[in-house]
Design a protein around this motif. Sequence first.
Motif, PDB file in Angstrom:
ATOM      1  N   LYS A   1       0.920  -1.503   0.033  1.00  0.00           N
ATOM      2  CA  LYS A   1      -0.155   0.086  -0.080  1.00  0.00           C
ATOM      3  C   LYS A   1       0.816   1.218   0.115  1.00  0.00           C
ATOM      4  CE  LYS A   1      -3.863   1.537   2.831  1.00  0.00           C
ATOM      5  NZ  LYS A   1      -2.959   3.415   3.292  1.00  0.00           N
ATOM      6  N   TRP A   2       1.663   1.284   1.168  1.00  0.00           N
ATOM      7  CA  TRP A   2       2.815   2.624   0.860  1.00  0.00           C
ATOM      8  C   TRP A   2       3.458   2.457  -0.508  1.00  0.00           C
ATOM      9  CZ3 TRP A   2       8.265   2.227  -0.064  1.00  0.00           C
ATOM     10  CH2 TRP A   2       9.153   3.299   0.059  1.00  0.00           C
ATOM     11  N   SER A   3       4.077   1.556  -0.889  1.00  0.00           N
ATOM     12  CA  SER A   3       3.954   1.879  -3.041  1.00  0.00           C
ATOM     13  C   SER A   3       3.462   2.535  -3.714  1.00  0.00           C
ATOM     14  CB  SER A   3       4.801  -0.060  -2.905  1.00  0.00           C
ATOM     15  OG  SER A   3       5.301   0.189  -3.748  1.00  0.00           O
ATOM     16  N   ALA A   4       1.881   2.219  -3.409  1.00  0.00           N
ATOM     17  CA  ALA A   4       1.197   2.173  -4.224  1.00  0.00           C
ATOM     18  C   ALA A   4       1.824   4.529  -4.066  1.00  0.00           C
ATOM     19  CB  ALA A   4      -0.377   1.588  -4.509  1.00  0.00           C
ATOM     20  N   GLU A   5       1.431   4.229  -3.174  1.00  0.00           N
ATOM     21  CA  GLU A   5       1.041   5.847  -2.079  1.00  0.00           C
ATOM     22  C   GLU A   5       2.278   6.624  -2.849  1.00  0.00           C
ATOM     23  OE1 GLU A   5       0.518   6.206   1.527  1.00  0.00           O
ATOM     24  OE2 GLU A   5      -1.251   4.537   1.799  1.00  0.00           O
ATOM     25  N   MET A   6       3.049   5.765  -2.507  1.00  0.00           N
ATOM     26  CA  MET A   6       4.910   6.213  -2.968  1.00  0.00           C
ATOM     27  C   MET A   6       5.160   6.847  -4.516  1.00  0.00           C
ATOM     28  SD  MET A   6       8.178   7.608  -1.849  1.00  0.00           S
ATOM     29  CE  MET A   6       8.003   9.217  -2.628  1.00  0.00           C
ATOM     30  N   SER A   7       4.621   6.431  -5.605  1.00  0.00           N
ATOM     31  CA  SER A   7       4.394   5.695  -6.496  1.00  0.00           C
ATOM     32  C   SER A   7       3.522   7.147  -7.029  1.00  0.00           C
ATOM     33  CB  SER A   7       4.027   4.582  -7.061  1.00  0.00           C
ATOM     34  OG  SER A   7       4.827   3.888  -7.629  1.00  0.00           O
TER      35      SER A   7
ATOM     36  N   ARG B   1      12.055  10.561 -17.234  1.00  0.00           N
ATOM     37  CA  ARG B   1      11.481   9.719 -18.275  1.00  0.00           C
ATOM     38  C   ARG B   1      11.257   7.899 -17.719  1.00  0.00           C
ATOM     39  NH1 ARG B   1      12.345   6.552 -22.297  1.00  0.00           N
ATOM     40  NH2 ARG B   1      14.598   7.060 -22.684  1.00  0.00           N
ATOM     41  N   LYS B   2      12.217   8.134 -17.238  1.00  0.00           N
ATOM     42  CA  LYS B   2      12.930   6.694 -17.352  1.00  0.00           C
ATOM     43  C   LYS B   2      12.290   6.304 -15.624  1.00  0.00           C
ATOM     44  CE  LYS B   2      16.960   5.817 -19.782  1.00  0.00           C
ATOM     45  NZ  LYS B   2      18.139   5.584 -19.131  1.00  0.00           N
ATOM     46  N   PHE B   3      12.569   6.955 -15.417  1.00  0.00           N
ATOM     47  CA  PHE B   3      11.485   6.653 -13.451  1.00  0.00           C
ATOM     48  C   PHE B   3      10.144   6.700 -12.976  1.00  0.00           C
ATOM     49  CE2 PHE B   3      10.969   9.013  -9.394  1.00  0.00           C
ATOM     50  CZ  PHE B   3      10.724   8.383  -8.171  1.00  0.00           C
ATOM     51  N   ARG B   4       9.908   7.908 -14.202  1.00  0.00           N
ATOM     52  CA  ARG B   4       8.624   7.842 -14.436  1.00  0.00           C
ATOM     53  C   ARG B   4       7.493   6.759 -15.062  1.00  0.00           C
ATOM     54  NH1 ARG B   4       4.802   9.449 -18.916  1.00  0.00           N
ATOM     55  NH2 ARG B   4       3.343  11.468 -18.595  1.00  0.00           N
ATOM     56  N   ASN B   5       8.630   6.417 -17.222  1.00  0.00           N
ATOM     57  CA  ASN B   5       7.703   5.060 -17.156  1.00  0.00           C
ATOM     58  C   ASN B   5       7.558   4.003 -16.147  1.00  0.00           C
ATOM     59  OD1 ASN B   5       7.258   6.430 -19.642  1.00  0.00           O
ATOM     60  ND2 ASN B   5       9.686   5.880 -20.604  1.00  0.00           N
ATOM     61  N   ARG B   6       8.449   3.626 -15.059  1.00  0.00           N
ATOM     62  CA  ARG B   6       8.724   3.179 -14.006  1.00  0.00           C
ATOM     63  C   ARG B   6       7.349   3.005 -13.417  1.00  0.00           C
ATOM     64  NH1 ARG B   6      13.493   0.013 -11.682  1.00  0.00           N
ATOM     65  NH2 ARG B   6      12.051  -2.008 -10.078  1.00  0.00           N
ATOM     66  N   LEU B   7       6.815   3.733 -12.959  1.00  0.00           N
ATOM     67  CA  LEU B   7       5.993   4.463 -12.078  1.00  0.00           C
ATOM     68  C   LEU B   7       4.613   3.917 -12.420  1.00  0.00           C
ATOM     69  CD1 LEU B   7       7.170   7.738 -10.511  1.00  0.00           C
ATOM     70  CD2 LEU B   7       6.864   5.448  -9.549  1.00  0.00           C
ATOM     71  N   ALA B   8       4.403   4.849 -14.414  1.00  0.00           N
ATOM     72  CA  ALA B   8       3.400   4.561 -15.002  1.00  0.00           C
ATOM     73  C   ALA B   8       2.659   2.731 -14.976  1.00  0.00           C
ATOM     74  CB  ALA B   8       3.412   5.236 -16.261  1.00  0.00           C
ATOM     75  N   HIS B   9       4.087   2.312 -15.365  1.00  0.00           N
ATOM     76  CA  HIS B   9       3.902   0.735 -15.249  1.00  0.00           C
ATOM     77  C   HIS B   9       3.601   0.027 -14.045  1.00  0.00           C
ATOM     78  CE1 HIS B   9       5.477   1.501 -19.447  1.00  0.00           C
ATOM     79  NE2 HIS B   9       4.278   0.514 -19.960  1.00  0.00           N
ATOM     80  N   HIS B  10       3.449   0.792 -12.916  1.00  0.00           N
ATOM     81  CA  HIS B  10       2.772  -0.198 -11.452  1.00  0.00           C
ATOM     82  C   HIS B  10       4.052  -1.311 -11.320  1.00  0.00           C
ATOM     83  CE1 HIS B  10      -0.722   2.053 -12.059  1.00  0.00           C
ATOM     84  NE2 HIS B  10      -0.577   1.302 -13.506  1.00  0.00           N
ATOM     85  N   ASP B  11       5.296  -1.258 -11.738  1.00  0.00           N
ATOM     86  CA  ASP B  11       6.760  -1.771 -11.407  1.00  0.00           C
ATOM     87  C   ASP B  11       6.636  -1.700  -9.467  1.00  0.00           C
ATOM     88  OD1 ASP B  11       6.610  -2.476 -13.658  1.00  0.00           O
ATOM     89  OD2 ASP B  11       8.391  -1.677 -14.773  1.00  0.00           O
ATOM     90  N   SER B  12       7.347  -3.052  -9.879  1.00  0.00           N
ATOM     91  CA  SER B  12       7.616  -2.707  -7.987  1.00  0.00           C
ATOM     92  C   SER B  12       9.215  -0.756  -7.493  1.00  0.00           C
ATOM     93  CB  SER B  12       8.464  -4.146  -7.381  1.00  0.00           C
ATOM     94  OG  SER B  12       9.025  -3.326  -6.266  1.00  0.00           O
ATOM     95  N   ILE B  13       9.080  -0.656  -6.660  1.00  0.00           N
ATOM     96  CA  ILE B  13       9.682   0.628  -6.525  1.00  0.00           C
ATOM     97  C   ILE B  13      10.737   0.080  -5.446  1.00  0.00           C
ATOM     98  CG2 ILE B  13       8.249   2.730  -7.626  1.00  0.00           C
ATOM     99  CD1 ILE B  13       7.699   3.348  -4.561  1.00  0.00           C
ATOM    100  N   LEU B  14      11.066  -1.371  -4.545  1.00  0.00           N
ATOM    101  CA  LEU B  14      11.669  -1.119  -3.755  1.00  0.00           C
ATOM    102  C   LEU B  14      12.994  -0.563  -3.717  1.00  0.00           C
ATOM    103  CD1 LEU B  14       9.762  -4.172  -2.461  1.00  0.00           C
ATOM    104  CD2 LEU B  14       9.006  -1.791  -1.838  1.00  0.00           C
ATOM    105  N   GLY B  15      13.632  -1.733  -4.671  1.00  0.00           N
ATOM    106  CA  GLY B  15      14.910  -1.583  -5.463  1.00  0.00           C
ATOM    107  C   GLY B  15      15.654  -0.116  -5.533  1.00  0.00           C
TER     108      GLY B  15
END
Length: 362
Positions: free
Chosen positions: A38-44, A159-173
């Motif tokens: 849930k935090w990951s989604a809020e962070m994204s 742009r690369k960071f934005r694309n990762r967020l847009a595709h709902h990838d894990s941001i833990l790493g």
Amino acid sequence: MTDDAALPDIRSAVSEPRFAPYLREAGDDVEAALKLYKWSAEMSSAAYELIAHVEVFMRNAIDLALAQRYQDEECGIPWFLREPPLDAEAMRRVAEVRERLRAQNRESRHQILAGLSFGFWAGMLGSKYEEEWRVSLRHAFPGGDGTRKQAVLLVDAIRKFRNRLAHHDSILGLDIPFELQRVHALAALLGNEKAEWLRATDRATRVYGDRPVTRVDTVVVAARHAWPLYEQERAYVCQAGRWFRPVRRLAFYADQEIKTDVPLIRHRRDNVEWTEEHAKELEAGDRDDRKIARVIRASRRMEWTAGVYQVFLLTRPQDPNHRELPGVLPHRATGRGSAFTQRQRYVSLHALETATTTDDLV
């Protein structure tokens, strides 16, 4: 708190492959993993919001610079419908946006600009627009050093960071604080007022501080002599046989502060003979052997005595696995025995990134 009976259903709804990294990070605690998810989604969401603001600032600044250069008001045709400045590929993208808007009866200058992707605006800073940069585009970035490279590197990374967020990838790493710093750095290129407003609006930094699950993954070592060696050789050396908990990173406490560099431990080796003879033997080995040979010679020039040591090879700044804190963390306590550590202490990287002094780590 999530109803325990509902945990299996929610876990299944997320899917096992998607849920797995959160479960690993939470030490197989399902409820904690769901909080982290849930935090990951809020962070994204918070990070995406920040990027959206700076994207609007950038596209409007580029639009203004090109509209003035091509005298849109005088000729009545906007710059993005002309060649030059746009090449055939960029014109095709504009045509696609216009066709979509026309079908919705929403075509206007504003809607066309808003409909062009982040990638389109990033492309406007590419090398094929070098001449356009010198004549007009550089004026869109008054807070920069005047070079196209400074702007394009930031925009491409965002742009690369934005694309990762847009595709709902894990941001833990991901190094979230570093990624957020780059967004703010781009805002600074666009002008002080925009940068100040973005800092005041930023909720992403607060959300990052609210991460519910953090792992103790960093050892902070007393480093009066070790810090200069790290700065020179990107290594840490200590007595042989010294015990450490399993950690991924190492931080340095020296001069009554924790330094900004938090390198990843790349390689660790114990019981290394600290002699010129052994350095010569290591020179014939692999990459890590050769690096240890250089560390031996450098430390001996710094008057480290011969003996047997334990050595950690560490990442350097600019390495993608390296982390840097926003600033040093001062230790304010004074007096005998008041040092933050006289040997080693364990913390999480997240705690270091969100602290302002060592008081926040206790």
